[in-house]
Design a protein around this motif. Structure first.
Motif, short mmCIF file in Angstrom:
data_model
loop_
_atom_site.label_atom_id
_atom_site.label_comp_id
_atom_site.label_asym_id
_atom_site.label_seq_id
_atom_site.Cartn_x
_atom_site.Cartn_y
_atom_site.Cartn_z
N SER A 1 0.81 -1.23 0.00
CA SER A 1 0.00 0.00 0.00
C SER A 1 0.84 1.27 0.00
CB SER A 1 -0.93 0.02 1.22
OG SER A 1 -0.18 0.01 2.43
N GLN A 2 2.15 1.14 0.21
CA GLN A 2 3.00 2.33 0.25
C GLN A 2 4.47 1.91 0.15
OE1 GLN A 2 2.73 4.28 4.07
NE2 GLN A 2 3.04 2.40 5.22
N GLY A 3 5.34 2.91 0.08
CA GLY A 3 6.77 2.70 0.20
C GLY A 3 7.36 1.69 -0.76
N ILE A 4 8.24 0.85 -0.24
CA ILE A 4 8.95 -0.13 -1.06
C ILE A 4 7.98 -1.12 -1.70
CG2 ILE A 4 10.62 -2.03 -1.01
CD1 ILE A 4 12.10 -0.49 1.19
N GLY A 5 6.97 -1.54 -0.95
CA GLY A 5 6.00 -2.50 -1.50
C GLY A 5 5.27 -1.96 -2.70
N ARG A 6 4.85 -0.70 -2.62
CA ARG A 6 4.18 -0.08 -3.77
C ARG A 6 5.13 0.01 -4.96
NH1 ARG A 6 1.02 5.47 -3.02
NH2 ARG A 6 -0.57 4.00 -2.31
N GLN A 7 6.37 0.39 -4.70
CA GLN A 7 7.33 0.52 -5.80
C GLN A 7 7.64 -0.83 -6.43
OE1 GLN A 7 8.69 3.59 -7.02
NE2 GLN A 7 9.02 2.12 -8.68
N ASP B 1 2.02 -10.90 -20.64
CA ASP B 1 0.57 -11.00 -20.79
C ASP B 1 0.04 -12.21 -20.03
OD1 ASP B 1 0.74 -8.82 -22.43
OD2 ASP B 1 0.66 -9.97 -24.30
N GLY B 2 -1.15 -12.04 -19.47
CA GLY B 2 -1.79 -13.13 -18.73
C GLY B 2 -1.33 -13.25 -17.30
N SER B 3 -0.46 -12.35 -16.87
CA SER B 3 0.03 -12.41 -15.49
C SER B 3 -1.03 -11.93 -14.51
CB SER B 3 1.29 -11.54 -15.35
OG SER B 3 2.37 -12.08 -16.09
N HIS B 4 -0.92 -12.43 -13.28
CA HIS B 4 -1.81 -12.04 -12.19
C HIS B 4 -0.99 -11.36 -11.10
CE1 HIS B 4 -5.30 -15.11 -12.96
NE2 HIS B 4 -4.79 -14.63 -14.07
N VAL B 5 -1.52 -10.30 -10.52
CA VAL B 5 -0.87 -9.63 -9.40
C VAL B 5 -1.83 -9.61 -8.22
CG1 VAL B 5 0.19 -7.48 -8.58
CG2 VAL B 5 0.46 -8.17 -10.99
N LEU B 6 -1.34 -10.02 -7.06
CA LEU B 6 -2.14 -10.01 -5.84
C LEU B 6 -1.39 -9.17 -4.80
CD1 LEU B 6 -4.38 -10.92 -3.93
CD2 LEU B 6 -3.14 -13.08 -3.59
N LEU B 7 -2.07 -8.13 -4.30
CA LEU B 7 -1.46 -7.19 -3.35
C LEU B 7 -2.15 -7.30 -2.00
CD1 LEU B 7 -1.39 -4.05 -5.69
CD2 LEU B 7 0.39 -5.79 -5.42
N LEU B 8 -1.33 -7.37 -0.93
CA LEU B 8 -1.86 -7.44 0.42
C LEU B 8 -1.27 -6.33 1.27
CD1 LEU B 8 -1.58 -11.29 1.18
CD2 LEU B 8 -3.51 -10.06 0.17
N ALA B 9 -2.07 -5.76 2.16
CA ALA B 9 -1.61 -4.76 3.12
C ALA B 9 -2.76 -4.44 4.05
CB ALA B 9 -1.12 -3.49 2.41
N ARG B 10 -2.47 -3.66 5.09
CA ARG B 10 -3.52 -3.25 6.02
C ARG B 10 -4.38 -2.13 5.44
NH1 ARG B 10 -0.10 -2.51 11.54
NH2 ARG B 10 1.54 -2.06 10.03
N ASN B 11 -3.77 -1.21 4.73
CA ASN B 11 -4.44 0.02 4.28
C ASN B 11 -5.13 -0.19 2.94
OD1 ASN B 11 -5.05 2.59 3.25
ND2 ASN B 11 -3.38 3.53 4.40
N ALA B 12 -6.46 -0.33 2.97
CA ALA B 12 -7.22 -0.58 1.75
C ALA B 12 -7.14 0.60 0.78
CB ALA B 12 -8.67 -0.89 2.09
N THR B 13 -7.16 1.81 1.32
CA THR B 13 -7.07 2.99 0.46
C THR B 13 -5.73 3.04 -0.26
OG1 THR B 13 -8.55 4.23 1.94
CG2 THR B 13 -7.18 5.51 0.41
N GLY B 14 -4.67 2.77 0.49
CA GLY B 14 -3.34 2.75 -0.12
C GLY B 14 -3.20 1.66 -1.16
N LEU B 15 -3.80 0.50 -0.91
CA LEU B 15 -3.77 -0.59 -1.88
C LEU B 15 -4.44 -0.18 -3.19
CD1 LEU B 15 -4.58 -3.74 0.30
CD2 LEU B 15 -2.49 -3.36 -1.02
N VAL C 1 -5.35 -7.72 -11.59
CA VAL C 1 -4.83 -7.29 -10.29
C VAL C 1 -5.92 -7.45 -9.23
CG1 VAL C 1 -3.77 -5.43 -8.95
CG2 VAL C 1 -3.31 -5.63 -11.42
N ASP C 2 -5.59 -8.15 -8.16
CA ASP C 2 -6.48 -8.29 -7.01
C ASP C 2 -5.77 -7.70 -5.79
OD1 ASP C 2 -8.52 -9.83 -8.38
OD2 ASP C 2 -7.12 -11.51 -8.31
N TYR C 3 -6.57 -7.26 -4.82
CA TYR C 3 -5.97 -6.79 -3.58
C TYR C 3 -6.90 -7.07 -2.42
CZ TYR C 3 -8.99 -2.62 -3.89
OH TYR C 3 -10.06 -1.76 -3.97
N ALA C 4 -6.30 -7.18 -1.24
CA ALA C 4 -7.09 -7.43 -0.03
C ALA C 4 -6.38 -6.81 1.16
CB ALA C 4 -7.28 -8.93 0.18
N SER C 5 -7.15 -6.24 2.06
CA SER C 5 -6.57 -5.64 3.26
C SER C 5 -6.82 -6.55 4.46
CB SER C 5 -7.17 -4.26 3.53
OG SER C 5 -8.56 -4.34 3.76
#
Length: 267
Positions: A18-24, A35-49, A62-66
């Motif tokens: 959701s921020q910092g190094i992880g976002r970068q 092509d066809g790749s999937h990205v899954l992002l996890l963090a506490r901050n849903a807004t940042g995600l 792209v999927d994400y979950a807080s």
């Protein structure tokens, strides 16, 4: 693993995105995958995600979950991780991916105002280790169980570690001990799984909320002064600098699986 595999069909999971190094990491790696790749992002901050998602290529799935990894029980975490990863895979067959990448970036610096003598709150210790050590270990196991030996998917595991995992720093007892424990876990994991590429990457001093917390709140004057002087003298890296270097480390692949590689180490 050759870096070229990143340009194929990749399943990429990043924590602390959701921020910092992880976002970068999410931004940079999303430009590399095919092509066809999937990205899954996890963090506490849903807004940042959501802000991170908006910075990624629109043609990627792209999927994400807080989730607050510091308060969930181990059983809740395992069920949550299983559910969100399976949901992200959807109808896709894990065997269809060329490479599965998990990047353990989530973490916190903890209370940097206290000396080790004052670190006597067992509940604080438990929450700190839940977030920084136990959650990554559980997530790693769940992720790799889903990508079992029946598939030929290559696997890359990256643990974002720190110099503090191998070098003591006064009043950073929570952070140093957590990083040391987590890094050793992934060293053991690498020894047990020689077929998996494992990297403990130390990103150097990076301009993040974590570094700013140390500059502002470190209980040891020497530590506080040294970090602030480093910032004042432009000795701090940007997130883009350190993540670009991480990519170069992966390209060079001169490290032994499980090794600690620092930003300032020669490639």
């Amino acid at each position: 693993m050759s870096i070229e595999k990143l340009s194929g069909k990749v399943f990429l999971l990043i924590t602390g995105a959701s921020q910092g190094i992880g976002r970068q990491i999410a931004e940079t790696f999303s430009t590399l995958v095919g092509d066809g790749s999937h990205v899954l992002l996890l963090a506490r901050n849903a807004t940042g995600l959501k802000e991170t998602v908006d910075k990624l290529r629109t043609d990627l799935k792209v999927d994400y979950a807080s989730v607050d990894l510091s308060i969930a029980t181990p059983q809740e975490l395992k069920i949550f991780f299983l559910d969100i990863i399976k949901t992200s895979f959807g109808k896709a067959n894990p065997a269809d991916f060329q490479l599965a990448v998990i990047i353990h970036n989530a973490g916190s610096v903890g209370d940097v105002s206290k000396s080790t003598i004052d670190m006597t709150d067992i509940d604080y210790w438990r929450k700190y280790y839940d977030l920084n050590v136990f959650s990554p270990a559980i997530l790693n196991g769940v992720f790799l169980e889903l990508l079992n030996e029946k598939t030929n998917v290559e696997k890359l595991v990256i643990n974002i570690t720190s110099l503090c995992g191998i070098q003591e720093m006064k009043t950073l007892g929570y952070y140093c001990s957590g990083k040391a424990a987590r890094e050793m876990f992934f060293k053991v994991f690498a020894a047990e799984n020689p077929q998996i590429n494992v990297l403990n990457y130390s990103p150097g001093p990076v301009e993040t909320d974590m570094l700013r917390t140390i500059c502002r709140e470190a209980g040891d004057l020497e530590i506080k002064t040294s970090f602030n002087e480093m910032r004042d003298k432009n000795g701090v890296l940007s997130t883009e600098q350190t993540v670009n270097h991480l990519v170069e480390v992966l390209k060079a692949k001169k490290y032994k699986s499980g090794a600690h590689v620092d930003y300032f180490d020669e490639l």
